[in-house]
Design a protein around this motif. Sequence first.
Motif, PDB file in Angstrom:
ATOM      1  N   TYR A 226       0.938  -1.173  -0.065  1.00 25.92           N
ATOM      2  CA  TYR A 226       0.062  -0.032  -0.103  1.00 25.92           C
ATOM      3  C   TYR A 226       0.551   1.354  -0.091  1.00 25.92           C
ATOM      4  N   LEU A 227       1.996   1.199   0.694  1.00 21.64           N
ATOM      5  CA  LEU A 227       2.877   2.347   0.909  1.00 21.64           C
ATOM      6  C   LEU A 227       3.446   2.683  -0.537  1.00 21.64           C
ATOM      7  N   ALA A 228       3.797   1.773  -1.179  1.00 24.74           N
ATOM      8  CA  ALA A 228       4.316   1.755  -2.402  1.00 24.74           C
ATOM      9  C   ALA A 228       3.399   2.628  -3.562  1.00 24.74           C
ATOM     10  N   ALA A 229       2.289   2.010  -3.352  1.00 21.67           N
ATOM     11  CA  ALA A 229       1.042   2.642  -4.302  1.00 21.67           C
ATOM     12  C   ALA A 229       0.776   3.855  -3.863  1.00 21.67           C
ATOM     13  N   LEU A 230       0.695   4.238  -2.628  1.00 16.02           N
ATOM     14  CA  LEU A 230       0.657   5.632  -2.248  1.00 16.02           C
ATOM     15  C   LEU A 230       1.683   6.559  -2.624  1.00 16.02           C
ATOM     16  N   GLN A 231       2.794   5.993  -2.599  1.00 18.68           N
ATOM     17  CA  GLN A 231       4.064   6.911  -2.771  1.00 18.68           C
ATOM     18  C   GLN A 231       3.850   7.225  -4.545  1.00 18.68           C
ATOM     19  N   GLY A 232       3.188   6.403  -5.358  1.00 16.74           N
ATOM     20  CA  GLY A 232       3.121   6.566  -6.918  1.00 16.74           C
ATOM     21  C   GLY A 232       2.127   7.448  -7.311  1.00 16.74           C
ATOM     22  N   ILE A 233       1.287   7.946  -6.153  1.00 15.93           N
ATOM     23  CA  ILE A 233       0.070   9.025  -6.767  1.00 15.93           C
ATOM     24  C   ILE A 233       0.841  10.360  -6.794  1.00 15.93           C
ATOM     25  N   PRO A 234       0.552  10.969  -7.980  1.00 12.50           N
ATOM     26  CA  PRO A 234       1.144  12.310  -8.087  1.00 12.50           C
ATOM     27  C   PRO A 234       0.684  13.299  -7.154  1.00 12.50           C
ATOM     28  N   GLY A 235       1.458  14.258  -6.614  1.00 10.66           N
ATOM     29  CA  GLY A 235       1.387  15.135  -5.749  1.00 10.66           C
ATOM     30  C   GLY A 235       0.299  16.398  -6.028  1.00 10.66           C
ATOM     31  N   GLU A 236       0.442  16.479  -7.398  1.00 13.66           N
ATOM     32  CA  GLU A 236      -0.375  17.561  -7.898  1.00 13.66           C
ATOM     33  C   GLU A 236      -1.805  17.159  -7.301  1.00 13.66           C
ATOM     34  N   LEU A 237      -2.334  15.938  -7.515  1.00 13.98           N
ATOM     35  CA  LEU A 237      -3.676  15.777  -7.064  1.00 13.98           C
ATOM     36  C   LEU A 237      -3.911  15.999  -5.784  1.00 13.98           C
TER      37      LEU A 237
ATOM     38  N   GLN B   9      -7.145   6.170  -6.533  1.00 14.59           N
ATOM     39  CA  GLN B   9      -5.748   6.051  -7.199  1.00 14.59           C
ATOM     40  C   GLN B   9      -5.254   4.573  -6.941  1.00 14.59           C
ATOM     41  N   THR B  10      -5.584   4.078  -5.706  1.00  9.64           N
ATOM     42  CA  THR B  10      -5.107   2.781  -5.283  1.00  9.64           C
ATOM     43  C   THR B  10      -6.111   1.572  -5.472  1.00  9.64           C
ATOM     44  N   ARG B  11      -7.139   1.739  -6.213  1.00 11.92           N
ATOM     45  CA  ARG B  11      -8.121   1.041  -6.456  1.00 11.92           C
ATOM     46  C   ARG B  11      -7.680  -0.532  -6.860  1.00 11.92           C
ATOM     47  N   LEU B  12      -6.882  -0.625  -7.731  1.00 10.67           N
ATOM     48  CA  LEU B  12      -6.241  -1.785  -8.427  1.00 10.67           C
ATOM     49  C   LEU B  12      -5.623  -2.367  -7.464  1.00 10.67           C
ATOM     50  N   ILE B  13      -4.768  -1.765  -6.569  1.00 15.00           N
ATOM     51  CA  ILE B  13      -4.127  -2.381  -5.682  1.00 15.00           C
ATOM     52  C   ILE B  13      -4.905  -2.875  -4.363  1.00 15.00           C
ATOM     53  N   LEU B  14      -5.948  -2.205  -4.076  1.00 10.38           N
ATOM     54  CA  LEU B  14      -6.818  -2.859  -3.204  1.00 10.38           C
ATOM     55  C   LEU B  14      -7.846  -3.991  -3.687  1.00 10.38           C
ATOM     56  N   SER B  15      -8.100  -3.940  -4.921  1.00 12.38           N
ATOM     57  CA  SER B  15      -8.826  -5.095  -5.419  1.00 12.38           C
ATOM     58  C   SER B  15      -8.069  -6.323  -5.618  1.00 12.38           C
ATOM     59  N   MET B  16      -6.726  -6.219  -5.883  1.00 13.47           N
ATOM     60  CA  MET B  16      -5.879  -7.412  -5.975  1.00 13.47           C
ATOM     61  C   MET B  16      -5.720  -7.933  -4.697  1.00 13.47           C
ATOM     62  N   LEU B  17      -5.355  -7.174  -3.690  1.00 13.55           N
ATOM     63  CA  LEU B  17      -5.043  -7.424  -2.409  1.00 13.55           C
ATOM     64  C   LEU B  17      -6.366  -8.145  -1.558  1.00 13.55           C
ATOM     65  N   LEU B  18      -7.321  -7.606  -2.037  1.00 11.93           N
ATOM     66  CA  LEU B  18      -8.670  -8.098  -1.552  1.00 11.93           C
ATOM     67  C   LEU B  18      -8.777  -9.513  -1.780  1.00 11.93           C
ATOM     68  N   LEU B  19      -8.681  -9.631  -3.193  1.00 14.15           N
ATOM     69  CA  LEU B  19      -8.780 -11.188  -3.631  1.00 14.15           C
ATOM     70  C   LEU B  19      -7.705 -12.162  -3.063  1.00 14.15           C
ATOM     71  N   LEU B  20      -6.563 -11.729  -2.938  1.00 12.22           N
ATOM     72  CA  LEU B  20      -5.404 -12.387  -2.338  1.00 12.22           C
ATOM     73  C   LEU B  20      -5.714 -12.693  -0.830  1.00 12.22           C
ATOM     74  N   GLN B  21      -6.141 -11.959  -0.237  1.00  8.83           N
ATOM     75  CA  GLN B  21      -6.469 -11.812   1.092  1.00  8.83           C
ATOM     76  C   GLN B  21      -7.651 -12.939   1.427  1.00  8.83           C
ATOM     77  N   VAL B  22      -8.471 -12.678   0.696  1.00  6.17           N
ATOM     78  CA  VAL B  22      -9.895 -13.962   0.785  1.00  6.17           C
ATOM     79  C   VAL B  22      -9.189 -15.171   0.631  1.00  6.17           C
TER      80      VAL B  22
END
Length: 315
Positions: A200-211, A233-246
């Motif tokens: 999650y932290l890696a995904a957050l750091q990839g979000i543009p600061g302008e937003l 902005q992190t919906r893809l990562i959230l979806s992937m980790l949700l599936l893996l965690q289930v």
Amino acid sequence: MAAISVSVRRKPVGPDQGRAPASRRAALRQRVRQHLTAHGFLLGALLCFGYFAWYPMVREVIMSFQRTKRGRTTWVGLDNLDHILQDPAFWQAWRNTLLFTVLALVLGFAVPFVVAVLLNELRHAKAYLRILVYLPVMMPPVASVLLFKYFYDPGHGLFNSILAHLHLPTSAWLNSAGTAMISVVIAATWMNMGGATLIYLAALQGIPGELYEAAELDGAGLLRRIWHVTIPQTRLILSMLLLLQVVATMQVFVEPYLLTGGNGPQGSTTTVVYLIYQYAFNFNNYGSASALGLVMLVVLAGFSALYARLSRTAD
């Protein structure tokens, strides 16, 4: 009529032209050797993967229709499936597994995301805190579980000592049917949250600061920035980790086995994977264990397919 003779003069072959076909053949042989080497390594990896991953699944499907007794194997059709469906422990194990999955999603899915957001907002000691969060993942699972077993000790455990110091009522934790499952979920969340937090932290750091700057100019606070910027902005990562965690939580085994012996008080922590373990190694009924494993495989495959379809529809 006089014959006309035409003489054709051949162009002399230079030394470079004579070596050209030989150099092309050498280059071809070199490419063939490179491809053979690469495909050789790939073939070895495929053989290992097939033997240790695909062969057990195929063997499980075959064994789910067989029964072995006194060294003699016979085909029994759907008798193994009928046996596990008539076992009361089957339905209790599924209820406990679904309860563990729901509780693990509430804690194990939300807590790492919140921790990642907090780490992303910090300005100092980021590296130290990342190591601190990831430290439980680096510990052996057995050591982590035994550590929590000491924490949950109803007599002199850390958690009851803190509650007693605060003049709050203590809990039986693992010895009570009402608190055993949530105790297992807390331990599992602490053990596994480090990897998800770093993703999650890696995904957050990839979000543009302008937003974030635009959201701040619009007067958005922290919660609104998280809701309107961070989560989309992190919906893809959230979806992937949700599936893996289930998928991972549905196969929980180590935590309930070491904390409560598998069954727990009144069977409150018996999971599907632990029931498979019981069928195979306690009852020597490998056919029923394979049938139950096949049922879990079908359930998880169906959930994954449904989740992928819903994700495509949402996109």
